[in-house]
Design a protein around this motif. Structure first.
Motif, PDB file in Angstrom:
ATOM      1  N   ILE A 420       0.828  -1.207   0.000  1.00 53.69           N
ATOM      2  CA  ILE A 420       0.000   0.000   0.000  1.00 53.69           C
ATOM      3  C   ILE A 420       0.864   1.260   0.000  1.00 53.69           C
ATOM      4  N   GLY A 421       0.268   2.352  -0.484  1.00 53.98           N
ATOM      5  CA  GLY A 421       0.919   3.646  -0.431  1.00 53.98           C
ATOM      6  C   GLY A 421       0.675   4.321   0.912  1.00 53.98           C
ATOM      7  N   PRO A 422       1.215   5.513   1.116  1.00 54.13           N
ATOM      8  CA  PRO A 422       1.038   6.227   2.382  1.00 54.13           C
ATOM      9  C   PRO A 422      -0.432   6.418   2.745  1.00 54.13           C
ATOM     10  N   ILE A 423      -0.725   6.465   4.036  1.00 56.65           N
ATOM     11  CA  ILE A 423      -2.081   6.715   4.521  1.00 56.65           C
ATOM     12  C   ILE A 423      -2.460   8.159   4.207  1.00 56.65           C
ATOM     13  N   ASP A 424      -3.674   8.342   3.647  1.00 54.72           N
ATOM     14  CA  ASP A 424      -4.093   9.681   3.224  1.00 54.72           C
ATOM     15  C   ASP A 424      -4.900  10.390   4.308  1.00 54.72           C
ATOM     16  N   ASP A 425      -5.494  11.528   3.958  1.00 52.11           N
ATOM     17  CA  ASP A 425      -6.195  12.328   4.968  1.00 52.11           C
ATOM     18  C   ASP A 425      -7.543  11.746   5.367  1.00 52.11           C
ATOM     19  N   GLN A 426      -7.968  10.647   4.725  1.00 51.05           N
ATOM     20  CA  GLN A 426      -9.163   9.923   5.151  1.00 51.05           C
ATOM     21  C   GLN A 426      -8.795   8.629   5.875  1.00 51.05           C
ATOM     22  N   ASN A 427      -7.515   8.493   6.230  1.00 47.51           N
ATOM     23  CA  ASN A 427      -6.987   7.315   6.927  1.00 47.51           C
ATOM     24  C   ASN A 427      -7.080   6.035   6.104  1.00 47.51           C
ATOM     25  N   ASP A 428      -7.079   6.194   4.777  1.00 45.49           N
ATOM     26  CA  ASP A 428      -7.066   5.076   3.835  1.00 45.49           C
ATOM     27  C   ASP A 428      -5.699   4.987   3.169  1.00 45.49           C
ATOM     28  N   PRO A 429      -5.331   3.815   2.622  1.00 45.50           N
ATOM     29  CA  PRO A 429      -4.146   3.757   1.762  1.00 45.50           C
ATOM     30  C   PRO A 429      -4.361   4.624   0.526  1.00 45.50           C
ATOM     31  N   SER A 430      -3.358   5.391   0.169  1.00 40.66           N
ATOM     32  CA  SER A 430      -3.490   6.260  -0.998  1.00 40.66           C
ATOM     33  C   SER A 430      -3.375   5.479  -2.303  1.00 40.66           C
ATOM     34  N   SER A 431      -2.796   4.288  -2.235  1.00 47.59           N
ATOM     35  CA  SER A 431      -2.730   3.415  -3.402  1.00 47.59           C
ATOM     36  C   SER A 431      -2.651   1.974  -2.912  1.00 47.59           C
ATOM     37  N   ALA A 432      -3.003   1.043  -3.793  1.00 46.86           N
ATOM     38  CA  ALA A 432      -2.995  -0.367  -3.411  1.00 46.86           C
ATOM     39  C   ALA A 432      -3.121  -1.226  -4.660  1.00 46.86           C
ATOM     40  N   PHE A 433      -2.801  -2.510  -4.509  1.00 47.90           N
ATOM     41  CA  PHE A 433      -2.964  -3.476  -5.590  1.00 47.90           C
ATOM     42  C   PHE A 433      -4.294  -4.204  -5.445  1.00 47.90           C
ATOM     43  N   VAL A 434      -4.852  -4.627  -6.568  1.00 44.68           N
ATOM     44  CA  VAL A 434      -6.018  -5.509  -6.594  1.00 44.68           C
ATOM     45  C   VAL A 434      -5.669  -6.674  -7.510  1.00 44.68           C
ATOM     46  N   GLY A 435      -5.744  -7.890  -6.969  1.00 37.96           N
ATOM     47  CA  GLY A 435      -5.442  -9.075  -7.760  1.00 37.96           C
ATOM     48  C   GLY A 435      -6.654  -9.542  -8.556  1.00 37.96           C
TER      49      GLY A 435
END
Length: 455
Positions: A420-435
């Motif tokens: 995952i990428g850095p945590i954003d201002d909504q406390n979510d991953p800013s990027s991620a993989f989907v298989g």
């Protein structure tokens, strides 16, 4: 994992969030989710060399003792599915937490404070009393952080309890968009459904299907993901002919017969069907097959993209596809998870879904405690996003290396196996993989490609 770029998806995202996807070939996967109960007891304190033979790491099962709290311990609570229709996710998630705690202690703990874990049962959305009781038990134990829940609906049942008590909750598996920015004390290391929904909707559209039916349960996860998939399909020029948002065709969680729902969907003459459910899938799939549906035109998601080799006749799901958020962990990390599972749970894993996300959630929380100087939940809340890379820090990939950088006064960007990428201002991953998974003739899901998306 040997990853090479093979294609870029056609941009079918007009009218949706701006998500960039790159299709990458990752080969086949040995992921094989298979529902099982992980609630059996494990050794309370033991250590062992990994049985895999691929690592010399010593694993410890560091369960919390009575009276330990965040005042003197990095105490990791867990509200994870030991029972219920997501019990197959319990073992890899528990292994992720246990492995992280073992590694933290091997590296000297959190500023000298030992780490321990206290895993409680989340159950599922069919009986919220289980998670309500477990949340109360965890709050009374004063943890530094709580990892879980797996189900978005379960998290929505307990998130206010943890937030009201200023306890950080980090889910390794929640994807419901309703949880984005829900509370300053709620984080997740799994991508929200905007990312997975866009990937699944784009997959369906690029496969050439324009008339889509949904068989979806009336659950926060199910309807939220349905809405995201529907938005992408419609933006690509397709239409939803059954089970769409506002149609009222959802079925209740726990339903066991689906003749009327399947008949209704087929009467709408779709050219693809999306099944968004949990254990209900084991009844839906045979009903679709018995009514003559071409099963290669079935699409699943992380809640049911599982190994059905023991559930259906051979060939039942051949050609069907599904998605699971998260990077496919490499062999070394899977060996480590298995090594810990053999110590902590007494047997190796048969599934790895969300193991990496659970591990990363625990490591991030520990690094936040190190950066802030104590093991309290308030300190972890204040520093969680920072150690994930939100402050553009120096990249590090292990707990020990990240601690060393923090000791030198540097900002860090922890990059773990979940990808995952850095945590954003909504406390979510800013990027991620989907298989993207495809079913073989044995009804096993095999990873075919992986999509990287950003919010």
């Amino acid at each position: 994992m040997n990853r090479s770029t093979t294609a870029t998806w056609t941009k079918l995202m007009a009218g949706t969030a701006a998500l960039g996807f790159v299709l990458t070939a990752c080969g086949s996967s040995d992921e094989s989710p298979d529902a099982k109960d992980s609630s059996s007891s494990s050794p309370s304190a033991s250590s062992s060399e990994s049985a895999s033979g691929s690592t010399d790491e010593t694993f410890t099962n560091d369960k919390c003792k009575s009276g330990q709290t965040s005042a003197d311990t990095f105490k990791v609570g867990g509200i994870l599915p030991l029972t219920g229709n997501l019990a197959y996710l319990g073992p890899p998630e528990i292994a992720g937490v246990g492995l992280a705690v073992s590694e933290i202690n091997a590296a000297g703990g959190v500023d000298g404070a030992k780490a321990c874990h206290d895993i409680q049962d989340s159950g599922d959305s069919t009986d919220m009393s289980i998670s309500t009781s477990s949340a109360g038990t965890l709050v009374a134990g004063k943890p530094s952080v709580v990892i879980g829940a797996a189900s978005s609906s379960v998290s929505l049942n307990v998130v206010d309890t943890f937030a009201d008590n200023k306890i950080v909750e980090v889910s390794p598996a929640n994807t419901a968009v309703d949880l984005s920015g829900y509370s300053p004390y709620y984080f997740r290391t799994a991508p929200p459904d905007g990312i997975q929904g866009n990937a699944l909707g784009t997959l369906i559209s690029t496969d050439g299907y324009t008339k889509v039916a949904f068989l979806v349960f009336n659950d926060t996860y199910g309807t939220g993901l349905r809405n995201a998939v529907q938005e992408t399909i419609e933006a690509a020029g397709g239409q939803v002919v059954y089970g769409g948002k506002g149609d009222g065709d959802e079925f209740p969680a726990g339903q066991t017969t689906f003749s009327s729902e399947v008949s209704g969907a087929l009467a709408a003459k779709p050219d693809a069907i999306v099944v968004l459910a949990f254990d209900e899938t084991k009844q839906i799939i045979p009903e679709l097959a018995s009514q003559g549906w071409d099963m290669s035109k079935v699409y699943l998601s992380d809640g049911n993209t599982a190994d059905y080799s023991k559930d259906f006749e051979p060939g039942t799901l051949e050609g069907a596809q599904g998605t699971i958020p998260g990077a496919d962990p490499d062999a070394t990390f899977k060996d480590r998870l298995n090594g810990w599972a053999e110590v902590g749970e007494g047997k190796p894993l048969s599934d790895y879904a969300y193991g990496a996300e659970s591990y990363d959630a625990t490591i991030l929380a520990a690094l936040a405690a190190v950066k802030g100087g104590d093991t309290s939940s308030e300190t972890i809340q204040q520093n969680f996003a920072d150690v994930s890379g939100a402050t553009d820090g120096e990249e590090c990939t292990s707990y020990a290396d990240c601690v060393a950088l923090l000791g030198d006064g540097k900002e860090i960007k922890y990059t773990g196996p979940s990808g995952i990428g850095p945590i954003d201002d909504q406390n979510d991953p800013s990027s991620a993989f989907v298989g993207i998974f495809k079913y073989n003739a044995d009804n096993k899901n095999e990873l075919s490609t992986s999509v990287e998306g950003s919010k």
